[in-house]
Design a protein around this motif. Structure first.
Motif, short mmCIF file in Angstrom:
data_model
loop_
_atom_site.label_atom_id
_atom_site.label_comp_id
_atom_site.label_asym_id
_atom_site.label_seq_id
_atom_site.Cartn_x
_atom_site.Cartn_y
_atom_site.Cartn_z
N LYS A 211 -10.91 6.25 -7.75
CA LYS A 211 -10.94 7.68 -8.01
C LYS A 211 -11.32 8.00 -9.45
O LYS A 211 -12.04 8.96 -9.70
CB LYS A 211 -9.57 8.30 -7.71
N THR A 212 -10.82 7.22 -10.41
CA THR A 212 -11.06 7.54 -11.82
C THR A 212 -12.32 6.90 -12.38
O THR A 212 -12.97 7.50 -13.23
CB THR A 212 -9.86 7.11 -12.69
N ARG A 213 -12.66 5.71 -11.94
CA ARG A 213 -13.78 4.98 -12.52
C ARG A 213 -14.96 4.80 -11.58
O ARG A 213 -15.99 4.27 -11.96
CB ARG A 213 -13.31 3.60 -12.99
N GLY A 214 -14.79 5.17 -10.31
CA GLY A 214 -15.87 5.01 -9.35
C GLY A 214 -16.10 3.57 -8.94
O GLY A 214 -17.22 3.20 -8.59
N THR A 215 -15.06 2.75 -8.97
CA THR A 215 -15.22 1.34 -8.62
C THR A 215 -15.41 1.17 -7.12
O THR A 215 -15.14 2.07 -6.33
CB THR A 215 -13.99 0.53 -9.06
N GLU A 216 -15.86 -0.03 -6.74
CA GLU A 216 -16.10 -0.35 -5.34
C GLU A 216 -15.48 -1.70 -5.01
O GLU A 216 -15.71 -2.68 -5.72
CB GLU A 216 -17.61 -0.41 -5.10
N VAL A 217 -14.67 -1.75 -3.96
CA VAL A 217 -14.10 -3.01 -3.50
C VAL A 217 -15.18 -3.77 -2.75
O VAL A 217 -15.76 -3.25 -1.80
CB VAL A 217 -12.87 -2.78 -2.60
N THR A 218 -15.45 -5.00 -3.18
CA THR A 218 -16.46 -5.82 -2.51
C THR A 218 -15.84 -6.89 -1.63
O THR A 218 -16.51 -7.46 -0.78
CB THR A 218 -17.41 -6.48 -3.54
N ARG A 219 -14.53 -7.17 -1.85
CA ARG A 219 -13.84 -8.17 -1.04
C ARG A 219 -12.34 -7.97 -1.20
O ARG A 219 -11.86 -7.67 -2.29
CB ARG A 219 -14.22 -9.57 -1.52
N ARG A 220 -11.60 -8.13 -0.11
CA ARG A 220 -10.14 -8.02 -0.17
C ARG A 220 -9.54 -8.98 0.85
O ARG A 220 -9.93 -8.98 2.01
CB ARG A 220 -9.69 -6.60 0.14
N ILE A 221 -8.61 -9.79 0.39
CA ILE A 221 -7.91 -10.74 1.27
C ILE A 221 -6.41 -10.51 1.10
O ILE A 221 -5.89 -10.53 -0.01
CB ILE A 221 -8.25 -12.20 0.93
N ARG A 222 -5.74 -10.31 2.20
CA ARG A 222 -4.28 -10.13 2.18
C ARG A 222 -3.61 -11.47 2.43
O ARG A 222 -4.21 -12.38 2.99
CB ARG A 222 -3.87 -9.11 3.24
N PHE A 223 -2.36 -11.59 2.02
CA PHE A 223 -1.63 -12.84 2.23
C PHE A 223 -1.66 -13.25 3.69
O PHE A 223 -1.83 -14.42 4.01
CB PHE A 223 -0.18 -12.72 1.73
N GLN A 224 -1.51 -12.31 4.62
CA GLN A 224 -1.49 -12.62 6.05
C GLN A 224 -2.85 -13.10 6.56
O GLN A 224 -2.93 -13.68 7.63
CB GLN A 224 -1.02 -11.41 6.85
#
Length: 130
Positions: A22-35
């Motif tokens: 919201k503040t910096r306009g970043t983009e998530v390119t990958r996300r891995i959860r513990f599960q």
């Protein structure tokens, strides 16, 4: 050698990454959860009930990638010894970005005019990221 900063949000990574978007306009390119990890976490590494927390995420900020995670999931993020410098195209964008980061954060130096740039300030956002 390639150096890549990594932030630990201590259980608040999802919230921190959303705030960054919201503040910096970043983009998530990958996300891995513990599960989702192909390996079972070592005993004591993840508190009970934290399987949905983030073990690793990659966030694109302009031309740079920053890693982030939930870490030990205690809920008290404290980022120290790291301060990304954000360069924006104009003074209006600097004012807007600074205000967004200061909301719930701590202003170390108000946004001001300097000899080296038209607008400069120092702030730690609500997650402790300077």
């Amino acid at each position: 050698m390639h150096v890549q900063p990594s932030l630990c949000f201590d259980g608040r990574c999802e919230e921190g990454v959303e705030f960054s978007h919201k503040t910096r306009g970043t983009e998530v390119t990958r996300r891995i959860r513990f599960q989702e990890s192909p390996e079972t976490p070592q005993l004591g590494m993840v508190p009970p009930g934290s399987a949905h927390k983030v073990v690793q995420t990659s966030v694109r900020i302009g031309a740079m990638t920053v890693m982030a995670s939930d870490g030990p999931c205690g809920g008290r993020p404290s980022v120290q010894g790291f301060a990304p410098l954000l360069t924006v195209p104009d003074e209006a964008k600097a004012e807007q970005l600074f205000a967004a980061l200061a909301d719930g954060g701590l202003v170390h130096m108000p946004l001001t005019t300097t000899f080296f740039v038209p607008r400069f300030g120092m702030v730690a956002d609500r997650f402790g990221v300077s």
